[in-house]
Motif scaffolding. Structure first.
Motif, PDB file in Angstrom:
ATOM      1  N   LEU A   1      -1.209   4.408 -13.283  1.00 38.80           N
ATOM      2  CA  LEU A   1      -0.324   3.557 -12.494  1.00 38.80           C
ATOM      3  C   LEU A   1       0.139   2.388 -13.350  1.00 38.80           C
ATOM      4  N   SER A   2       1.392   2.089 -13.311  1.00 40.99           N
ATOM      5  CA  SER A   2       1.957   0.968 -14.060  1.00 40.99           C
ATOM      6  C   SER A   2       2.949   0.223 -13.184  1.00 40.99           C
ATOM      7  N   CYS A   3       3.240  -0.989 -13.587  1.00 46.56           N
ATOM      8  CA  CYS A   3       4.151  -1.840 -12.818  1.00 46.56           C
ATOM      9  C   CYS A   3       5.315  -2.251 -13.700  1.00 46.56           C
ATOM     10  N   PHE A   4       6.497  -2.172 -13.177  1.00 48.39           N
ATOM     11  CA  PHE A   4       7.667  -2.632 -13.910  1.00 48.39           C
ATOM     12  C   PHE A   4       8.564  -3.411 -12.964  1.00 48.39           C
ATOM     13  N   VAL A   5       9.387  -4.272 -13.536  1.00 47.20           N
ATOM     14  CA  VAL A   5      10.263  -5.114 -12.741  1.00 47.20           C
ATOM     15  C   VAL A   5      11.634  -5.189 -13.397  1.00 47.20           C
ATOM     16  N   ALA A   6      12.652  -5.158 -12.600  1.00 54.02           N
ATOM     17  CA  ALA A   6      14.021  -5.385 -13.052  1.00 54.02           C
ATOM     18  C   ALA A   6      14.620  -6.481 -12.182  1.00 54.02           C
ATOM     19  N   CYS A   7      15.287  -7.430 -12.785  1.00 56.29           N
ATOM     20  CA  CYS A   7      15.867  -8.564 -12.052  1.00 56.29           C
ATOM     21  C   CYS A   7      17.363  -8.608 -12.334  1.00 56.29           C
ATOM     22  N   PHE A   8      18.147  -8.333 -11.323  1.00 56.42           N
ATOM     23  CA  PHE A   8      19.592  -8.334 -11.511  1.00 56.42           C
ATOM     24  C   PHE A   8      20.265  -8.959 -10.294  1.00 56.42           C
ATOM     25  N   GLU A   9      21.499  -9.353 -10.501  1.00 56.01           N
ATOM     26  CA  GLU A   9      22.286 -10.031  -9.470  1.00 56.01           C
ATOM     27  C   GLU A   9      23.482  -9.171  -9.106  1.00 56.01           C
ATOM     28  N   ILE A  10      23.667  -8.980  -7.804  1.00 55.77           N
ATOM     29  CA  ILE A  10      24.841  -8.263  -7.306  1.00 55.77           C
ATOM     30  C   ILE A  10      25.747  -9.278  -6.622  1.00 55.77           C
ATOM     31  N   TYR A  11      26.908  -9.492  -7.177  1.00 54.40           N
ATOM     32  CA  TYR A  11      27.860 -10.458  -6.630  1.00 54.40           C
ATOM     33  C   TYR A  11      29.212  -9.770  -6.517  1.00 54.40           C
ATOM     34  N   GLY A  12      29.562  -9.368  -5.307  1.00 52.03           N
ATOM     35  CA  GLY A  12      30.794  -8.619  -5.121  1.00 52.03           C
ATOM     36  C   GLY A  12      30.693  -7.280  -5.838  1.00 52.03           C
ATOM     37  N   PRO A  13      31.681  -6.909  -6.643  1.00 59.84           N
ATOM     38  CA  PRO A  13      31.616  -5.636  -7.375  1.00 59.84           C
ATOM     39  C   PRO A  13      30.824  -5.733  -8.683  1.00 59.84           C
ATOM     40  N   LYS A  14      30.354  -6.918  -9.064  1.00 57.63           N
ATOM     41  CA  LYS A  14      29.679  -7.122 -10.345  1.00 57.63           C
ATOM     42  C   LYS A  14      28.163  -7.008 -10.175  1.00 57.63           C
TER      43      LYS A  14
ATOM     44  N   ASP B   1       0.827  -1.208   0.000  1.00 58.37           N
ATOM     45  CA  ASP B   1       0.000   0.000   0.000  1.00 58.37           C
ATOM     46  C   ASP B   1       0.861   1.257   0.000  1.00 58.37           C
ATOM     47  N   PHE B   2       1.961   1.229   0.752  1.00 57.98           N
ATOM     48  CA  PHE B   2       2.853   2.385   0.805  1.00 57.98           C
ATOM     49  C   PHE B   2       3.478   2.645  -0.564  1.00 57.98           C
ATOM     50  N   MET B   3       3.810   1.584  -1.292  1.00 56.34           N
ATOM     51  CA  MET B   3       4.422   1.735  -2.610  1.00 56.34           C
ATOM     52  C   MET B   3       3.422   2.296  -3.612  1.00 56.34           C
ATOM     53  N   VAL B   4       2.163   1.827  -3.563  1.00 55.08           N
ATOM     54  CA  VAL B   4       1.136   2.323  -4.477  1.00 55.08           C
ATOM     55  C   VAL B   4       0.875   3.811  -4.246  1.00 55.08           C
ATOM     56  N   ASP B   5       1.039   4.251  -3.016  1.00 55.07           N
ATOM     57  CA  ASP B   5       0.834   5.670  -2.697  1.00 55.07           C
ATOM     58  C   ASP B   5       2.030   6.537  -3.079  1.00 55.07           C
ATOM     59  N   GLY B   6       3.054   5.940  -3.697  1.00 54.52           N
ATOM     60  CA  GLY B   6       4.186   6.717  -4.175  1.00 54.52           C
ATOM     61  C   GLY B   6       5.455   6.562  -3.364  1.00 54.52           C
ATOM     62  N   GLY B   7       5.463   5.658  -2.412  1.00 54.70           N
ATOM     63  CA  GLY B   7       6.644   5.477  -1.586  1.00 54.70           C
ATOM     64  C   GLY B   7       7.608   4.449  -2.160  1.00 54.70           C
ATOM     65  N   TYR B   8       8.752   4.325  -1.533  1.00 55.13           N
ATOM     66  CA  TYR B   8       9.759   3.347  -1.918  1.00 55.13           C
ATOM     67  C   TYR B   8       9.801   2.263  -0.831  1.00 55.13           C
ATOM     68  N   SER B   9       9.657   1.022  -1.234  1.00 56.17           N
ATOM     69  CA  SER B   9       9.646  -0.093  -0.287  1.00 56.17           C
ATOM     70  C   SER B   9      10.693  -1.117  -0.696  1.00 56.17           C
ATOM     71  N   THR B  10      11.350  -1.671   0.265  1.00 56.67           N
ATOM     72  CA  THR B  10      12.379  -2.691   0.019  1.00 56.67           C
ATOM     73  C   THR B  10      12.213  -3.821   1.021  1.00 56.67           C
ATOM     74  N   VAL B  11      12.265  -5.045   0.528  1.00 56.94           N
ATOM     75  CA  VAL B  11      12.194  -6.236   1.378  1.00 56.94           C
ATOM     76  C   VAL B  11      13.355  -7.138   0.998  1.00 56.94           C
ATOM     77  N   PHE B  12      14.148  -7.548   1.969  1.00 58.72           N
ATOM     78  CA  PHE B  12      15.230  -8.485   1.685  1.00 58.72           C
ATOM     79  C   PHE B  12      15.403  -9.417   2.875  1.00 58.72           C
ATOM     80  N   ALA B  13      15.964 -10.575   2.586  1.00 61.07           N
ATOM     81  CA  ALA B  13      16.196 -11.602   3.613  1.00 61.07           C
ATOM     82  C   ALA B  13      17.683 -11.771   3.808  1.00 61.07           C
ATOM     83  N   TYR B  14      18.067 -11.911   5.052  1.00 58.85           N
ATOM     84  CA  TYR B  14      19.481 -12.071   5.397  1.00 58.85           C
ATOM     85  C   TYR B  14      19.622 -13.287   6.299  1.00 58.85           C
ATOM     86  N   GLY B  15      20.592 -14.118   6.001  1.00 60.03           N
ATOM     87  CA  GLY B  15      20.815 -15.306   6.824  1.00 60.03           C
ATOM     88  C   GLY B  15      21.820 -16.228   6.173  1.00 60.03           C
ATOM     89  N   GLN B  16      22.265 -17.218   6.928  1.00 56.01           N
ATOM     90  CA  GLN B  16      23.265 -18.140   6.416  1.00 56.01           C
ATOM     91  C   GLN B  16      22.644 -19.090   5.400  1.00 56.01           C
TER      92      GLN B  16
END
Length: 307
Positions: free
Chosen positions: A249-262, A201-216
């Motif tokens: 309102l439109s939806c777009f997606v980008a899928c990329f991998e960050i591995y070290g400096p690449k 809901d926050f993103m649809v209202d114009g905000g920036y949202s980020t979700v990520f998982a961290y763990g071994q």
């Protein structure tokens, strides 16, 4: 005359001490005085105390024997009880160190924790941290590992098992507080509704949202994020489908991998991307490709544009 004289006879190769004493008798003096035979001490009776030599009475020896037998019996009983508990745990599908599991159970019984209900994140909250606990997997069960984490929302208690040099086992209980904690009894929907759904809901209202998982590795990041991502996409397109005519309102997606400096574009044959910072809002952007998902009530089109 009553006198004492000493003569040396050098012909024998070494002096011989000759003494004349009272009575006129002459003889060789001994090298050392003879020691008298020591007198025997009093014998200890069967009912008396210790003798002069510091010995023990029969009563004390009998008491020591009884203490030793009692100690051995207690050790045998403890081993038998531990084996019975291990069998009971194994029959219930619970594996691990019996001693540490007993310590954890004893600590939990002495420290009852109040579990608070999960509430959606409050508006305006900049960050929310949640912890999800998964059950032991097959490899951990095979290694006879035990559960060392107790959750009671919003707390997580880590039971640190320690063994000293003399093999004495000790348990160190470390409490931590988070915004949300989810145990194995909770499913991904519970986590999504409490932590991620408000961000849609926050993103649809114009905000920036980020979700990520961290763990071994093997902690369940992909399992949780895969399901949560599907739920977020479902709710997002429900909202877009209900927008009024003329809304842009439109939806777009980008899928990329960050591995070290690449940084690589996973939707464009892993092309190398450049990470740039926007001067106006100091946000990171990935260039040059952009993948757009155009939404309509009937279908979803994927349109890729490349510079």
């Amino acid at each position: 005359k009553k006198t004492d004289t000493t003569e040396s006879n050098m012909s024998a190769g070494k002096p011989r001490i000759v003494s004349k004493t009272l009575g006129g008798k002459t003889g060789s003096s001994p090298a050392a005085p003879r020691s008298k035979t020591p007198s025997k001490g009093p014998k200890s009776s069967s009912s008396g105390g210790a003798g002069a030599g510091g010995g023990f009475s029969l009563d004390k020896l009998e008491a020591i024997k009884k203490e030793r037998e009692a100690r051995r019996k207690a050790q045998t009983d403890a081993k038998t009880a531990r084996a019975d508990k291990a069998k009971a745990y194994a029959d219930a599908g619970i594996v691990g160190d019996i001693d540490f599991m007993e310590m954890i159970a004893e600590w939990s019984a002495k420290h009852p924790l109040l579990v608070e209900p999960h509430r959606p994140s409050e508006p305006g909250m900049k960050m929310s941290v949640c912890v999800r606990k998964r059950p032991l997997n097959s490899k951990e069960l095979k290694r006879q590992e035990h559960d060392c984490l107790t959750l009671a929302n919003p707390y997580a208690i880590v039971h640190e098992s320690k063994v000293s040099v003399d093999q004495y086992k000790n348990l160190n209980n470390l409490p931590f507080k988070f915004d949300h904690t989810f145990g194995p009894e909770s499913d991904t929907a519970d986590l999504y509704n409490a932590c991620i759904r408000p961000l849609v809901d926050f993103m649809v209202d114009g905000g920036y949202s980020t979700v990520f998982a961290y763990g071994q590795t093997g902690s369940g990041k992909t399992y949780t994020m895969g399901q949560a991502q599907s739920m977020a996409v479902r709710d997002l397109f429900k909202i877009l489908g209900k927008q009024k005519a003329g809304a842009r309102l439109s939806c777009f997606v980008a899928c990329f991998e960050i591995y070290g400096p690449k940084c690589q574009d996973l939707l464009n044959n892993r092309e190398r991307l450049e990470v740039r910072r926007l001067a106006a809002r100091t946000l990171c952007a990935v260039a040059p490709p952009a993948i757009f998902l155009q939404f309509s009530p009937l279908q979803i089109k994927i349109v890729a544009t490349f510079s």
